[in-house]
Design an enzyme around this catalytic site. Structure first.
Site: not given
Length: 492
Positions: A120-121, A188, A241
């Site tokens: 999450a960071a 993510d 990403c």
């Protein structure tokens, strides 16, 4: 095309692979690195509506991000440094790369659900998800690295989130505790970061083919843990990403090979979004860059399953206003029985009795217009002197590394209660008996710098606001309003 200074920093092996992947689109992709990076912020609707923000924002021209209803592009030349503005300190918005807003938007979290943000960071996707949940339900946000977990916790506080449990655990440890618990999970995943090359030149120096493979292997392990924690019928959103096929289509292909109970959902793409490429599912397996991009048939999965990879989404910087991103929306087959209630292995956290916090009750009576404990009598939790209001049916924190367990109310001291900064940022001026509006940006900045202010009024705690948004506490004695903005956050 003449290469600029930034392009000369791009790894040659990366460029060869991208040319092999994109073929005729490669020149446009390459040219995107000569353009200025785009910037965006996301309005925090826990503090107020986007329409209210647009009426108050001194940021010039703002344009909407297609895939996030509260996302807005801004241009530095039209803005007064959004990261240094009092609105930022008040948690009115979160500065977030626009492509990075897509995964949480496709997670579609809803109030009352149990949701996990596994990696999450620093907190962009967590705080975006929290807005969709409207402070209702359980939001577990996890970061394995302690320093980054602290930043995550600080951003959860700044955005006024009440229903978050912030942990710093390995995915394997969480999977042991939360078997089949969550309705939705966002992964993510840590990745090679190729999509950040334009935004962060340091990422170029850290890149290597070996690191791409290392990340891909790690992603497989993380996804296996996520599967253990998702209930039947639940939604899993995977994102990176990076552009690397091994970490995108490849990670999804390997996951589907080992988890037949999952299917890729076909979701609506916004203008500029590209479909995932099934042929990239095994890109690079046993071949060098420059050879045909078709995958090796000896390791190919079922043809229909592989074809479904076209339902995943790629964001390329030459096609959208944003950096590189990839996401896949997966659904786990099965249904849960009516009235189903999942319980974590450790059970639910037991709260303390209200009679143990008479100092807080006195503060609430004197300072608030609302009852924070209404329908929450069993949801108070003490860590030493620190008092928290837990989300409803919060999992037990036993044997977990927890940084934040719901809303930090403040500190229980001898015969008095001192409210926390987190509580200030979670309240609105309508919630308190006394507030002081800092009428100008200059006064707001003075408060953020720690300046003591003069004020006439009843003694006690005052919520400090700027343009109606809460920003911190002050305590009035006589005509002196003592500044309680945390010293570690003060802006000199």
């Amino acid at each position: 095309m003449e290469e600029g200074s930034h392009m000369r920093q791009l790894p040659q092996e990366f460029l060869c692979r991208m040319q092999d992947m994109l073929r005729e689109a490669y020149p446009a992709f390459l040219h995107s690195y000569e353009n200025e990076k785009v910037q965006a912020l996301r309005v925090n609707v826990l503090k107020g509506t986007k329409e209210e923000f647009l009426e108050k924002a001194p940021f010039g021209s703002l344009r909407e991000v297609l895939w996030e209803k509260n996302g807005l592009y801004y241009t530095e030349s039209d803005c007064c440094a959004p990261g240094k503005h009092p609105f930022h300190e008040a948690g009115v918005y979160y500065i977030q790369e626009p492509s990075a807003m897509a995964p949480a938007a496709y997670l579609e979290a809803a109030p009352g659900e149990r949701v996990l943000d596994l990696c999450a960071a620093p907190g962009g996707k967590t705080t975006q998800t929290a807005c969709d949940m409207n402070n209702q339900g359980i939001l577990v946000c996890n970061e394995i690295h302690p320093a980054r977990a602290k930043i995550l916790s600080e951003n959860v506080e700044r955005m006024g989130i009440r229903n978050a449990l912030v942990t710093s655990e390995t995915p394997q440890r969480l999977a042991e505790v939360f078997e089949g618990y969550f309705d939705r999970i966002l992964v993510d995943a840590p990745c090679s970061g190729e999509g950040m090359f334009r935004k962060n030149e340091e990422a170029c120096g850290e890149w290597s083919p070996a690191n791409v493979q290392l990340c891909a292997d790690r992603q497989d392990q993380i996804l296996d843990c996520a599967d253990r924690m998702l209930r039947p019928g639940g939604r899993l959103v995977y994102s990176t990403c990076t552009f690397a096929p091994a970490e995108n289509e490849g990670s999804i292909a390997r996951f589907l090979e080992g988890h037949s109970e999952y299917q890729i959902l076909e979701v609506q793409k916004q203008d500029g979004m590209s479909a995932g490429v099934p042929a990239w599912a095994y890109y690079g397996a046993g071949r060098a860059a420059g050879q045909d991009a078709e995958c090796d048939s000896s390791v190919r999965m079922d043809a229909d399953r592989q074809d479904s990879i076209r339902h995943t989404i790629r964001l390329f910087p030459h096609l959208v206003q944003g950096e590189g991103h990839y996401l896949a929306v997966l659904q786990k087959q099965g249904e849960v029985p009516k009235g189903y209630q999942a319980f974590p292995v450790n059970g639910l956290q037991k709260g303390i009795q209200v009679k143990e916090v008479k100092e807080f009750l006195q503060f609430q009576q004197e300072s608030l217009q609302i009852d924070l404990l209404e329908n929450a009598k069993e949801r108070l939790l003490k860590f030493g002197e620190q008092l928290y209001l837990m989300p409803e049916r919060m999992p037990s924190v036993s044997k977990l590394k927890v940084l934040r367990a719901g809303l930090h109310l403040g500190t229980l001291k001898k015969n008095r209660f001192e409210p926390s900064h987190a509580l200030a940022l979670a309240l609105r001026k309508e919630d308190v008996r006394h507030f002081v509006e800092l009428e100008t940006e200059e006064r707001a900045r003075a408060y953020l710098g720690g300046m003591t202010l003069q004020h006439d009024g009843e003694k006690g705690w005052y919520l400090m606001t700027y343009k109606g948004y809460s920003i911190g506490w002050g305590k009035l004695a006589g005509q002196v309003l003592k500044n309680h903005y945390p010293k570690g956050l003060r802006k000199v």
